[in-house]
Design an enzyme around this catalytic site. Structure first.
Site, PDB file in Angstrom:
ATOM      1  N   CYS A 188      18.443  17.530 -14.282  1.00 15.63           N
ATOM      2  CA  CYS A 188      18.730  17.542 -15.563  1.00 15.63           C
ATOM      3  C   CYS A 188      20.426  17.243 -15.872  1.00 15.63           C
ATOM      4  O   CYS A 188      21.056  17.916 -15.158  1.00 15.63           O
ATOM      5  CB  CYS A 188      18.049  18.482 -16.607  1.00 15.63           C
ATOM      6  SG  CYS A 188      19.289  19.964 -16.799  1.00 15.63           S
ATOM      7  N   GLU A 189      20.453  16.287 -16.607  1.00 17.53           N
ATOM      8  CA  GLU A 189      22.154  15.861 -16.709  1.00 17.53           C
ATOM      9  C   GLU A 189      22.642  16.932 -17.793  1.00 17.53           C
ATOM     10  O   GLU A 189      24.111  16.822 -17.607  1.00 17.53           O
ATOM     11  CB  GLU A 189      22.127  14.526 -17.452  1.00 17.53           C
ATOM     12  CG  GLU A 189      21.803  14.488 -18.774  1.00 17.53           C
ATOM     13  CD  GLU A 189      21.788  12.900 -19.088  1.00 17.53           C
ATOM     14  OE1 GLU A 189      21.701  12.058 -18.363  1.00 17.53           O
ATOM     15  OE2 GLU A 189      21.812  12.483 -20.314  1.00 17.53           O
ATOM     16  N   HIS A 190      22.029  17.881 -18.242  1.00 19.33           N
ATOM     17  CA  HIS A 190      22.754  18.870 -18.974  1.00 19.33           C
ATOM     18  C   HIS A 190      23.139  19.877 -18.701  1.00 19.33           C
ATOM     19  O   HIS A 190      24.265  20.722 -18.673  1.00 19.33           O
ATOM     20  CB  HIS A 190      21.753  19.275 -20.232  1.00 19.33           C
ATOM     21  CG  HIS A 190      21.313  18.342 -21.098  1.00 19.33           C
ATOM     22  ND1 HIS A 190      20.517  18.240 -21.870  1.00 19.33           N
ATOM     23  CD2 HIS A 190      22.125  17.214 -21.733  1.00 19.33           C
ATOM     24  CE1 HIS A 190      20.166  16.842 -22.889  1.00 19.33           C
ATOM     25  NE2 HIS A 190      21.365  16.478 -22.416  1.00 19.33           N
ATOM     26  N   HIS A 191      22.398  20.594 -17.338  1.00 15.43           N
ATOM     27  CA  HIS A 191      22.616  21.804 -16.447  1.00 15.43           C
ATOM     28  C   HIS A 191      22.626  21.371 -15.156  1.00 15.43           C
ATOM     29  O   HIS A 191      23.218  22.520 -14.517  1.00 15.43           O
ATOM     30  CB  HIS A 191      21.603  22.573 -16.820  1.00 15.43           C
ATOM     31  CG  HIS A 191      21.390  23.140 -18.423  1.00 15.43           C
ATOM     32  ND1 HIS A 191      20.444  22.190 -18.975  1.00 15.43           N
ATOM     33  CD2 HIS A 191      21.825  24.033 -19.108  1.00 15.43           C
ATOM     34  CE1 HIS A 191      20.193  22.816 -20.194  1.00 15.43           C
ATOM     35  NE2 HIS A 191      21.323  23.610 -20.437  1.00 15.43           N
ATOM     36  N   GLN A 222      14.251  13.810 -19.158  1.00 16.94           N
ATOM     37  CA  GLN A 222      12.985  13.412 -18.775  1.00 16.94           C
ATOM     38  C   GLN A 222      12.497  12.095 -19.681  1.00 16.94           C
ATOM     39  O   GLN A 222      12.000  11.218 -19.322  1.00 16.94           O
ATOM     40  CB  GLN A 222      11.989  14.498 -19.010  1.00 16.94           C
ATOM     41  CG  GLN A 222      10.326  14.167 -18.356  1.00 16.94           C
ATOM     42  CD  GLN A 222       9.654  15.517 -18.432  1.00 16.94           C
ATOM     43  OE1 GLN A 222      10.159  16.627 -18.582  1.00 16.94           O
ATOM     44  NE2 GLN A 222       8.495  15.087 -18.814  1.00 16.94           N
ATOM     45  N   HIS A 268      11.024  22.308 -15.913  1.00 12.64           N
ATOM     46  CA  HIS A 268      12.430  22.495 -15.901  1.00 12.64           C
ATOM     47  C   HIS A 268      13.055  23.663 -15.584  1.00 12.64           C
ATOM     48  O   HIS A 268      12.970  24.845 -16.101  1.00 12.64           O
ATOM     49  CB  HIS A 268      13.070  21.840 -17.313  1.00 12.64           C
ATOM     50  CG  HIS A 268      13.021  20.437 -17.488  1.00 12.64           C
ATOM     51  ND1 HIS A 268      13.891  19.547 -17.698  1.00 12.64           N
ATOM     52  CD2 HIS A 268      11.712  19.721 -17.691  1.00 12.64           C
ATOM     53  CE1 HIS A 268      13.010  18.248 -17.975  1.00 12.64           C
ATOM     54  NE2 HIS A 268      12.011  18.549 -17.980  1.00 12.64           N
ATOM     55  N   CYS A 297      15.977  24.694 -15.898  1.00 10.41           N
ATOM     56  CA  CYS A 297      17.075  25.091 -16.949  1.00 10.41           C
ATOM     57  C   CYS A 297      16.137  25.904 -18.050  1.00 10.41           C
ATOM     58  O   CYS A 297      16.878  26.765 -18.771  1.00 10.41           O
ATOM     59  CB  CYS A 297      17.688  23.670 -17.396  1.00 10.41           C
ATOM     60  SG  CYS A 297      16.784  22.632 -18.167  1.00 10.41           S
TER      61      CYS A 297
HETATM   62 ZN   LIG Z   1      18.772  21.187 -18.656  1.00 13.43          ZN
END
Ligand SMILES: [Zn+2]
Length: 186
Positions: free
Chosen positions: A75-78, A116, A144, A146
């Site tokens: 995931c590009e956020h975490h 996603q 996920h 995260c």
């Molecule tokens: Zn994430």
């Protein structure tokens, strides 16, 4: 001065309060950099390279489904993994794609930093672009890390995303047939 990827990982270890010179961590920056490069190797691939001419003439206009494609992404956020399955279908209009190519298209986009929803869309658009199909459907179900390892710690929640193009969007029968075949309809 720009740091190399291993040097950045060394800084991260220091930032976490670790001692990068202790025995167990001596090779960690180099190993972590190599692992991350592998997990992001989709950046070095293109749709043309992947497909590489594996398009074949066919009179069939029956739905082609590749279900249960293993999916590993970040995931590009975490920068934490999300892991699951992709189900891809298309309705050919004169051209079919070599079967392994669908899985490789999924992998190329999964091996990049993603959310996603975008991953699902990119796979659908790519299959549409390559096959000129009458319709394309992509469903992804993934867990996920995260969500599972931090924050809300919802350990059993699976996220589902889908993109329906062409006939799959327009015809609920076609969509239902697909969902039934991948075991996702009630
Ligand atoms: Zn994430």
């Amino acid at each position: 001065m720009t740091l190399s990827l291993p040097q950045h990982y060394r800084q991260i270890l220091i930032g976490l309060g670790e001692d990068p010179t202790r025995e167990g961590l001596q090779d960690t920056p180099a190993r972590a950099a190599k692992a991350m490069q592998y997990l992001c190797h989709g950046y070095g691939q293109s749709l043309e390279d992947i497909v590489n001419g594996a398009l074949f003439a066919s009179d069939s206009d029956e739905m082609v489904i590749v279900a249960d494609i293993e999916l590993y992404s970040l995931c590009e956020h975490h920068l934490l993994p999300f892991i699951g399955k992709a189900h891809v279908a298309y309705i050919p209009t004169g051209k079919v794609l070599g079967l392994s190519k669908i899985a490789r298209i999924v992998d190329m986009y999964a091996r990049r930093l993603q959310i996603q929803e975008n991953l699902t869309r990119q796979i659908a658009d790519a299959v549409q672009q390559v096959t000129q199909a009458a319709g394309v459907a992509v469903v992804i179900e993934a867990k996920h890390m995260c969500m599972m390892m931090r924050g809300v710690e919802k350990q059993n929640s699976t996220m589902n995303t889908s993109v329906m193009l062409g006939a799959f969007r327009e015809s609920s029968n076609t969509r239902q047939e697909f969902l039934q075949l991948i075991g996702r309809s009630k």
